[in-house]
Structure formats: structure tokens, C-alpha cells
Motif scaffolding. Structure first.
Motif, PDB file in Angstrom:
ATOM      1  N   ASP A 121      -8.842   0.569   3.681  1.00  0.00           N
ATOM      2  CA  ASP A 121      -8.458   0.652   2.278  1.00  0.00           C
ATOM      3  C   ASP A 121      -7.080   1.290   2.139  1.00  0.00           C
ATOM      4  OD1 ASP A 121      -9.145   3.189   3.005  1.00  0.00           O
ATOM      5  OD2 ASP A 121     -10.518   3.555   1.353  1.00  0.00           O
ATOM      6  N   LYS A 122      -6.576   1.294   0.916  1.00  0.00           N
ATOM      7  CA  LYS A 122      -5.228   1.785   0.642  1.00  0.00           C
ATOM      8  C   LYS A 122      -5.085   3.267   0.973  1.00  0.00           C
ATOM      9  CE  LYS A 122      -2.904   0.213  -2.926  1.00  0.00           C
ATOM     10  NZ  LYS A 122      -2.356  -0.008  -4.265  1.00  0.00           N
ATOM     11  N   PHE A 174      -1.911   7.265   5.216  1.00  0.00           N
ATOM     12  CA  PHE A 174      -1.657   8.167   6.332  1.00  0.00           C
ATOM     13  C   PHE A 174      -0.525   7.660   7.212  1.00  0.00           C
ATOM     14  CE2 PHE A 174      -2.372   9.073  10.843  1.00  0.00           C
ATOM     15  CZ  PHE A 174      -2.254  10.453  10.848  1.00  0.00           C
ATOM     16  N   TYR A 175      -0.388   6.341   7.352  1.00  0.00           N
ATOM     17  CA  TYR A 175       0.566   5.740   8.278  1.00  0.00           C
ATOM     18  C   TYR A 175       1.948   5.525   7.667  1.00  0.00           C
ATOM     19  CZ  TYR A 175      -3.497   5.015  11.176  1.00  0.00           C
ATOM     20  OH  TYR A 175      -4.621   5.222  11.936  1.00  0.00           O
ATOM     21  N   ARG A 204       5.150   0.857   3.250  1.00  0.00           N
ATOM     22  CA  ARG A 204       4.243   1.026   2.117  1.00  0.00           C
ATOM     23  C   ARG A 204       2.980   0.223   2.348  1.00  0.00           C
ATOM     24  NH1 ARG A 204       6.074  -1.925  -3.260  1.00  0.00           N
ATOM     25  NH2 ARG A 204       3.842  -1.756  -3.502  1.00  0.00           N
ATOM     26  N   PRO A 205       1.900   0.517   1.575  1.00  0.00           N
ATOM     27  CA  PRO A 205       0.696  -0.323   1.669  1.00  0.00           C
ATOM     28  C   PRO A 205       0.957  -1.702   1.056  1.00  0.00           C
ATOM     29  CG  PRO A 205       0.234   1.729   0.488  1.00  0.00           C
ATOM     30  CD  PRO A 205       1.693   1.663   0.713  1.00  0.00           C
ATOM     31  N   SER A 236      -6.603  -3.621   0.880  1.00  0.00           N
ATOM     32  CA  SER A 236      -7.504  -3.792   2.023  1.00  0.00           C
ATOM     33  C   SER A 236      -7.025  -3.078   3.285  1.00  0.00           C
ATOM     34  CB  SER A 236      -7.686  -5.273   2.321  1.00  0.00           C
ATOM     35  OG  SER A 236      -6.450  -5.833   2.709  1.00  0.00           O
ATOM     36  N   GLY A 237      -6.009  -2.221   3.183  1.00  0.00           N
ATOM     37  CA  GLY A 237      -5.550  -1.484   4.346  1.00  0.00           C
ATOM     38  C   GLY A 237      -4.381  -2.110   5.076  1.00  0.00           C
ATOM     39  N   THR A 238      -3.903  -3.242   4.622  1.00  0.00           N
ATOM     40  CA  THR A 238      -2.719  -3.853   5.215  1.00  0.00           C
ATOM     41  C   THR A 238      -1.483  -3.063   4.813  1.00  0.00           C
ATOM     42  OG1 THR A 238      -3.778  -6.023   5.047  1.00  0.00           O
ATOM     43  CG2 THR A 238      -1.417  -6.011   5.367  1.00  0.00           C
TER      44      THR A 238
END
Length: 87
Positions: free
Chosen positions: A38-39, A44-45, A74-75, A79-81
Motif C-alpha cells: 500500500d501507499k 518508507f522508500y 514518489r508513490p 497499491s505500493g508501486t
């Protein structure tokens, strides 16, 4: 202290480039990382470095492996991409 191995990286897959319906922006890549669902987990990354490692046929500096470095910007979606820019 834990006896198991500690891995300091996360594997991911290059999904393609940022794009619209008719335009594609090759300067920004979309990356899907393992176990990032998820976003909030993707945040964190942000700012972390990415290494695109690939194997070539010819030797350079004693190795067949090459690296292109990039950074998570950025996100992308919920969905975490993430989006990343490579040098």
C-alpha cells in the motif's frame, strides 16, 4: 540477537514507464517492490536509492554485471508501486 541472515535490500520488478493514454514518459519508471502492498508502506522508500542490475555479455572491469542507479521519487497509485528516476 537473531542468528538469521539480514538482507539490506528489497527485490522489485520494473513494470514500465510512467504514461498516459497516448504519451509515455521514459524519464520515470514504475517499480513494484516485494512485500510493499500500500501507499503507506511505499512512503518508507521515498528518497532511497535503486540499483537496476543486469548481466551483459562482455567483461568490463572484471565483471559481466552492470548497474544503473536511480532514486525513488514518489508513490504511484495506492497499491505500493513507486516512481523512480534513473541516471
Amino acid at each position: 540477537m537473531s542468528e538469521g541472515k539480514v538482507r539490506l535490500y528489497v527485490k522489485g520488478v520494473v513494470m514500465g514507464y510512467k504514461r498516459g493514454l497516448r504519451n509515455q514518459y521514459a524519464s520515470t519508471s514504475l517499480i513494484k517492490m516485494e512485500h510493499v502492498k500500500d501507499k503507506d508502506a511505499a512512503k518508507f522508500y521515498l528518497g532511497k536509492r535503486i540499483a537496476y542490475v543486469y548481466k551483459a555479455h562482455t567483461l568490463k572491469k572484471g565483471s559481466k554485471f552492470r548497474v544503473i542507479w536511480g532514486r525513488v521519487t514518489r508513490p504511484h497509485g495506492s497499491s505500493g508501486t513507486v516512481r523512480a528516476k534513473f541516471r
